[in-house]
Design an enzyme around this catalytic site. Structure first.
Site, PDB file in Angstrom:
ATOM      1  CD  GLU A 107      -2.592  -1.200   2.646  1.00  0.00           C
ATOM      2  OE1 GLU A 107      -3.444  -0.309   2.852  1.00  0.00           O
ATOM      3  OE2 GLU A 107      -2.319  -2.085   3.457  1.00  0.00           O
TER       4      GLU A 107
ATOM      5  NE  ARG B 168       4.114  -8.680  11.540  1.00  0.00           N
ATOM      6  CZ  ARG B 168       3.444  -7.534  11.648  1.00  0.00           C
ATOM      7  NH1 ARG B 168       2.166  -7.543  11.996  1.00  0.00           N
ATOM      8  NH2 ARG B 168       4.033  -6.392  11.415  1.00  0.00           N
TER       9      ARG B 168
ATOM     10  CE  LYS C 187       3.150   0.680   5.357  1.00  0.00           C
ATOM     11  NZ  LYS C 187       2.331   0.618   4.120  1.00  0.00           N
TER      12      LYS C 187
END
Length: 551
Positions: A33, A260, A270
Site C-alpha cells: 500500500e 511475518r 507505519k
C-alpha cells in the site's frame, strides 16, 4: 554450508505442479500500500515473492494497492520502487489497484443485481454494534433487504458525488452469524471526497482493501497470493468474493499465509513510525535508527546482507521473534568481505615519539583488505606526533593488559615497536600525552622487524596528516525487546541515548571518501560515509560493530 530444502510455500507450489498446474502459468506479486515507506517488516514478503520468481523463472508483479487516497501519495510509490530496485529485484509488471477501479465497480454493481450486496445507511457506530462480537453473533442490518433498484440508485448517486462521507456504504450480503467476523456483511465501498494520487478527482467512492485485493489478483492472473498470517481469516472472504464474480476464467488465485517478520527491539507499525518522525524523536524517515529500508541504506545495511538475513530466518507458518543480532551478524558477514580497511581514532590522546626526528616523515604500508592481497596497499604517514586511542594506554594496567603503560613495549600497527617512557595529565587528572621511544630496526615489513616480540598492537593516525571528522554511533532505538509490551506506551521504551555524535580523527586517505562509501574502521566496526558528508564536514555512520556489543 548445507543447502536448504524447499520451504513450505515452495512445497505447495511444487505440489500444485505435480498435480497438473502448468509451470508457465505461475505468477507472483508484491502488493504494497503506498501509504508509507517500506520497512524491515516488508523485507520477508519482498524476498519471498521475488525469490520465487527467480527460482521458477516466473514473472512477479509490483502492484500498489492504492484504495485509500487519504493516506497515499506518489512520494511513497517512488520510494517503494527505489527500495525494491536497491534490494536487487526487478518486477515484470507495475500495476495499481486503481487501474481496475472500473472493473471493480462493475463487479460491485453486479453483486447488487445478484442480491449479494446492498446499500447500508447506518452510521459506522450503529454498524459496529449491529455486527456483534466474536462470541455473540451479529444482527441483520435494517437495510439488508433494501430493494436492488434502490441500492443501485444510491450506489450511482454515491459514484456521482451526491452523498457525503459516512451517509452510505455498500456491503456484501454474506452471513451475520458467521464465527468469522470478516464474513459479517463486510463493507465493499465507501464515499470519500478526496483526490487520488493517480485518478485525481474522478472517483467519489473507493473500494475497500479486501474487495480489491483478491479481485486484482484474479485480473492479473496471480497464481499464488502470498500474505502474512494476520490475513489468514481473510482467506474465507477472499474466496467468497471470487465465487461471487464467477464464472472464473483462467487462473483462480490461491491465498496462502506465512509468518511475518517480527524483529526484536523494533516497531514496524507505519502509524507509530510516523509518530516518531512527527515528534522529531528521530531525524526523519531515513534516520539510520529507523527500521525503514531508506534508513537501513543510510546506515550502511546492504542489499546482500538483508537478503542473507531473510535466507537465514527462512519461511515458516509459525509466528516467532527474530533477535536483532541475527540481522547484525548477517551484515558483518557481508561487510567483512566487501569493505576496505581504514584507521580511525575515536577517543584520541597524543603520543609523542621522543627519539624520532621532529622534521622526519616516512611511509608505512597497510593492506586495504587483510584477506585480499589483490586490493593492494595504501600509504600512511608516520611522524613524531601521533593520535592513539585513550583506551590504548593505562597508567596502572589491569591483568592481561598488553597495550601501552609505563615501561611496556607495543607495536604501532604497520610501523615500529615503541616503548612507553612517561605521560602527562591535565589539571583534572586526564591523560593528555604519552611519551615513547621507538626501536629503529623494528619497522613492519623490513628485515628483522620481528626481532623483538611484543603482545600489544595499537593503531594510530598522524597528527599532521590526520583528517578531522565526526561519526554517529548508534544503539538500538528501543531499550525493550518488545517495545511497549509492559508499558503504557511504546514511547516509554525509547532509548534516548541511541545516537551519539563524536569528533574523530581519520587516516589521511579518508579525505577521498564519497557519500555511501563503506569501510571497516579497524577495531571499531563498519562505517558508511553519510549522504550529507562533504569534504569540509566529513561524517560517517557506524553500521555495526565488529561484534555484538549490546548490553
Amino acid at each position: 554450508m548445507k543447502k536448504k530444502g524447499p520451504n513450505f510455500i515452495e512445497q505447495i507450489i511444487d505440489g500444485d505442479i505435480a498435480r497438473g498446474f502448468e509451470k508457465k502459468n505461475l505468477r507472483f506479486r508484491f502488493p504494497p500500500e503506498p501509504n508509507g515507506y517500506l520497512h524491515i517488516g516488508h523485507l520477508k514478503a519482498i524476498c519471498l515473492n521475488f525469490n520465487l520468481g527467480e527460482k521458477y523463472n516466473s514473472p512477479v508483479n509490483l502492484r500498489f494497492d492504492d484504495t485509500n487516497p487519504e493516506k497515499e501519495a506518489k512520494e511513497y510509490v517512488d520510494a517503494i520502487k527505489h527500495d525494491i530496485n536497491w534490494l536487487g529485484f526487478t518486477w515484470d509488471k507495475e500495476s495499481y489497484a486503481s487501474d481496475y477501479f472500473d472493473q471493480l465497480h462493475g463487479w460491485a454493481t453486479d453483486l447488487i443485481k445478484k442480491d449479494l450486496a446492498y446499500i447500508d445507511s447506518q452510521t459506522s457506530e450503529e454498524m459496529a454494534i449491529q455486527k456483534g462480537t466474536p462470541t455473540k453473533q451479529g444482527e441483520l442490518s435494517p437495510f439488508r433487504n433494501r430493494k436492488k433498484e434502490e441500492s443501485l440508485k444510491i450506489f450511482k448517486e454515491m459514484f456521482d458525488g451526491e452523498h457525503n462521507q459516512g451517509e452510505h456504504v455498500l456491503r456484501a450480503k454474506i452471513d451475520m452469524a458467521s464465527p468469522n467476523m470478516l464474513m459479517r456483511d463486510p463493507v465493499l465501498y465507501r464515499v470519500m471526497n478526496v483526490d487520488h494520487h493517480r485518478t485525481k478527482g474522478d472517483w467519489k467512492v473507493y473500494p475497500m482493501y479486501d474487495w480489491t485485493h483478491g479481485e486484482s489478483d484474479y485480473i492479473e492472473q496471480i497464481s499464488h497470493s502470498l500474505c502474512t498470517l494476520e490475513f489468514e481469516p481473510h482467506r474465507e472472504l477472499y474466496d467468497w468474493f471470487l465465487d461471487a464474480i464467477s464464472p472464473i476464467k483462467g487462473i483462480r488465485p490461491k491465498q496462502r499465509e506465512f509468518s511475518r517478520l517480527n524483529l526484536s527491539y523494533t516497531i514496524t507499525s507505519k502509524r507509530k513510525l510516523a509518530e516518531l518522525v512527527e515528534a522529531k524523536l528521530v531525524d526523519g524517515w531515513d534516520d539510520p535508527r529507523m527500521p525503514t529500508l531508506v534508513g537501513a541504506k543510510r546506515r550502511g545495511y546492504t542489499p546482500e546482507g538483508l537478503r542473507l538475513f531473510t535466507d537465514r530466518i527462512g519461511v515458516s507458518k509459525a509466528d516467532s521473534w527474530i533477535d536483532y543480532s541475527t540481522l547484525e551478524e548477517s551484515m558483518r558477514e557481508v561487510l567483512n568481505h566487501n569493505c576496505d580497511r581504514r584507521v580511525a581514532v575515536l577517543d584520541p590522546i597524543k603520543l609523542i615519539i621522543s627519539n624520532y626526528p621532529k622534521d622526519r616523515e616516512e611511509d608505512c604500508y597497510a593492506p586495504n583488505h587483510p584477506q585480499d592481497s589483490e586490493r593492494g596497499k595504501r600509504k600512511l604517514k608516520l611522524a613524531r606526533e601521533l593520535w592513539i586511542e585513550r583506551g590504548d594506554f593505562m597508567e596502572e594496567p589491569i591483568k592481561k593488559y598488553f597495550r601501552l603503560f609505563p615501561g611496556n613495549q607495543v607495536r604501532l600497527r604497520y610501523g615500529y615497536v615503541v616503548k612507553c617512557l612517561s605521560f602527562e595529565k591535565d589539571v583534572e587528572g586526564n591523560i593528555t600525552t604519552v611519551f615513547c621511544e621507538y626501536l629503529p630496526d623494528t619497522k613492519s615489513g623490513t628485515p628483522g622487524a620481528d626481532s623483538i616480540k611484543v603482545k600489544g598492537n595499537i593503531h594510530w593516525v598522524s597528527v599532521k596528516h590526520g583528517i578531522k571528522a565526526s561519526v554517529n554511533l548508534y544503539d538500538r532505538l528501543f531499550k525493550a525487546e518488545h517495545p511497549g509490551k509492559d508499558k503504557e506506551s511504546y514511547l516509554d521504551d525509547i532509548n534516548h541515548e541511541s545516537k551519539k555524535n563524536i569528533p574523530v580523527i581519520l587516516e589521511e586517505n579518508c579525505i577521498e571518501a564519497l557519500p555511501m562509501d563503506q569501510f571497516q574502521f579497524e577495531r571499531h566496526g563498519y562505517f558508511i560515509c553519510d549522504t550529507n558528508s562533504t569534504k569540509k564536514s566529513i561524517l560517517f555512520n557506524r553500521t555495526v560493530t565488529l561484534r555484538d556489543t549490546w548490553k
